[in-house]
Scaffold this motif. Structure first.
Motif, PDB file in Angstrom:
ATOM      1  N   ASP A   1       0.956  -1.130   0.075  1.00 43.84           N
ATOM      2  CA  ASP A   1      -0.054  -0.006  -0.085  1.00 43.84           C
ATOM      3  C   ASP A   1       0.948   1.342  -0.043  1.00 43.84           C
ATOM      4  N   ASP A   2       2.023   1.226   0.613  1.00 46.84           N
ATOM      5  CA  ASP A   2       2.755   2.381   0.669  1.00 46.84           C
ATOM      6  C   ASP A   2       3.478   2.511  -0.808  1.00 46.84           C
ATOM      7  N   LEU A   3       3.894   1.464  -1.334  1.00 48.20           N
ATOM      8  CA  LEU A   3       4.389   1.581  -2.712  1.00 48.20           C
ATOM      9  C   LEU A   3       3.378   2.173  -3.607  1.00 48.20           C
ATOM     10  N   ARG A   4       2.314   1.637  -3.442  1.00 48.03           N
ATOM     11  CA  ARG A   4       1.020   1.994  -4.431  1.00 48.03           C
ATOM     12  C   ARG A   4       0.909   3.403  -4.353  1.00 48.03           C
ATOM     13  N   THR A   5       0.728   4.096  -2.717  1.00 49.98           N
ATOM     14  CA  THR A   5       0.531   5.321  -2.643  1.00 49.98           C
ATOM     15  C   THR A   5       1.560   6.466  -3.303  1.00 49.98           C
ATOM     16  N   ARG A   6       2.638   5.836  -3.069  1.00 46.56           N
ATOM     17  CA  ARG A   6       3.850   6.762  -3.524  1.00 46.56           C
ATOM     18  C   ARG A   6       3.748   6.966  -5.079  1.00 46.56           C
ATOM     19  N   CYS A   7       3.436   5.747  -5.805  1.00 47.76           N
ATOM     20  CA  CYS A   7       3.218   5.748  -7.315  1.00 47.76           C
ATOM     21  C   CYS A   7       1.966   6.530  -7.609  1.00 47.76           C
ATOM     22  N   LEU A   8       0.994   6.453  -7.029  1.00 47.42           N
ATOM     23  CA  LEU A   8      -0.284   7.204  -7.107  1.00 47.42           C
ATOM     24  C   LEU A   8       0.179   8.678  -7.195  1.00 47.42           C
ATOM     25  N   ASN A   9       0.807   9.069  -5.919  1.00 48.74           N
ATOM     26  CA  ASN A   9       0.799  10.574  -5.711  1.00 48.74           C
ATOM     27  C   ASN A   9       1.771  11.291  -6.722  1.00 48.74           C
ATOM     28  N   ALA A  10       2.693  10.393  -7.630  1.00 48.90           N
ATOM     29  CA  ALA A  10       3.500  10.827  -8.515  1.00 48.90           C
ATOM     30  C   ALA A  10       2.915  10.700  -9.616  1.00 48.90           C
ATOM     31  N   GLY A  11       1.643  10.112  -9.884  1.00 47.08           N
ATOM     32  CA  GLY A  11       0.915  10.050 -11.176  1.00 47.08           C
ATOM     33  C   GLY A  11       1.458   9.161 -11.859  1.00 47.08           C
ATOM     34  N   LEU A  12       2.070   7.947 -11.470  1.00 44.24           N
ATOM     35  CA  LEU A  12       2.486   6.826 -12.507  1.00 44.24           C
ATOM     36  C   LEU A  12       1.703   5.864 -12.452  1.00 44.24           C
TER      37      LEU A  12
END
Lengths: 239, 239
Positions: A156-167
């Motif tokens: 979930d952590d990784l996912r959130t980071r990628c989401l915030n970066a719009g990737l």
DNA sequence: GCCTAACCGGAGCAAGCGCTCCTCTTTAAG
DNA sequence: CTTAAAGAGGAGCGCTTGCTCCGGTTAGGC
């Protein structure tokens, strides 16, 4: 051929009551401490079991583990009440030590997408070396529910980071990522030794499919179980 | 717990020498034809076995099949020399009948990409209903080598159509597509009854990753098998 | 209707596997 | 050193499961 006992699952989410806490209860009688040879044997069993389970999967004969650790059946069952307990202990150790390392690597990686893909690569490489671990993924999504929850939080952590970066495409859930790992672990098993590394191509394809450049929404998951399905529950089935 | 014999695979690529060819050899002595009750029993066995294998997988007790088809053990083993032979017969029937239908559907679909995705959807929906079939995918990529070759040719057809239309990333191989099916079949097993249809999300992700809009080349597959690998043990605790 | 080859059925065999029981050995507190 | 508790080990039990054996039954050519 094919044994039914497989149905009993790679492990039945054993509570793992016997943890590596050799400290005796501080009750009144001050029981005698565990003997040195017992400690040594326990370690030998865990090490041998780890190797055997990784090589042959969770279906190995307990006698093989006893033989390899130079210990009798009685000794083995003195330390672990059940084969499943032994398996759970070994897998939990393997799982958490890997997860900690992989999480650290991911955290240390600046680029969110790189962190995600690296995590997948690292995870699957590890799975490729441990057959029992792959089986446990198929059965319960991980050695224990505790382990699975820990892993989910990392995902979930990784996912959130990628989401915030719009990737990452926005409607990818943590469950999707876990299922992807489970799914790819099958590819690892299927290719085995004959086509080593072919799973990396599939990983690349899947990761490309996760990218935010794919704009169409994913199909909605069905809200609840469909009672018309034919498969019996069969607690924990390996594939 | 987990079975060792699983290693032997769900079936050992049995030659299937006993095909549904009830025609006796046209030799001199003109042997007596197969009796009517025997024929009936054989059909009953195949039908019951099909249902049981689909529900419970290839590990079911042979007695269960005999019971369900209203036949004794002796009768069952008169018609099929081995449990694996029975399983192979059933799976081959299931596989080819499905493959024929799915291929027809795909051929009738104009749009190449639609044909490919529809084929995946149809295949996986079918797999979701047959546990033994999923297992056979994990073991040998299909019930028999013959079946696998047939399926590969269908896949290759779909792939070529999509390639010619410029819809598929150019370096996707037929083996990649087969491995993708194998991999997703695990997702089906993992989600089971609790999250039915979640595999469709994964399918969508993977198919998006197959699209030609992803331009980066896939990693090269290793040219040959690494003889040194054999599910080696994890070299000590990693971490 | 007779007769025999073909067929049926299920008790039972053998092998594999998880686990226990019981005797003998070893450790370490006093 | 003594001694009692903890540990070691492996034969064996109980259960499952693939498969066989053999006495009884039946279809179907004559």
């Amino acid at each position: 051929m094919l044994r039914k006992s497989a149905d009993r699952g790679i492990l039945n989410a054993v509570p793992l009551a016997d943890q590596p806490t050799p400290t005796p209860a501080p009750a009144q009688p001050a029981k005698r401490a565990r003997r040195a040879d017992a400690e040594r044997n326990r370690d030998a069993i865990i090490e041998a079991a780890g190797a055997v389970f990784a090589e042959q999967g969770g279906t190995v004969d307990v006698r093989e583990i006893a033989r390899r650790s130079g210990v009798g059946m009685g000794t083995l069952y003195r330390h672990f009440p059940t084969k499943d307990h032994l398996l759970a202990t070994v897998l939990e150790q393997e799982f958490t030590s890997w997860l900690t390392a992989a999480h650290q690597t991911a955290t240390a990686t600046e680029d969110p997408w790189q962190a995600l893909t690296g995590f997948f690569e690292q995870t699957l490489t590890h799975l490729a070396r441990n057959r029992a671990l792959v089986e446990s993924y198929a059965a319960t999504g991980g050695p224990t529910h505790e382990c699975a929850r820990h892993r989910d939080s990392v995902f979930d952590d990784l996912r959130t980071r990628c989401l915030n970066a719009g990737l990452l495409r926005p409607d990818v859930s943590t469950a999707d990522l876990v299922l992807l790992i489970t799914s790819l672990s099958r590819a690892i098993q299927a290719t085995g030794d004959s086509h080593p590394g072919q799973w990396r191509r599939l990983l690349r394809i899947s990761l490309d499919g996760l990218s935010s450049r794919n704009t169409e929404p994913l199909p909605e998951p069905a809200p609840n179980a469909d009672p018309g399905r034919r498969w019996r529950a069969a607690p924990g089935r390996l594939g």
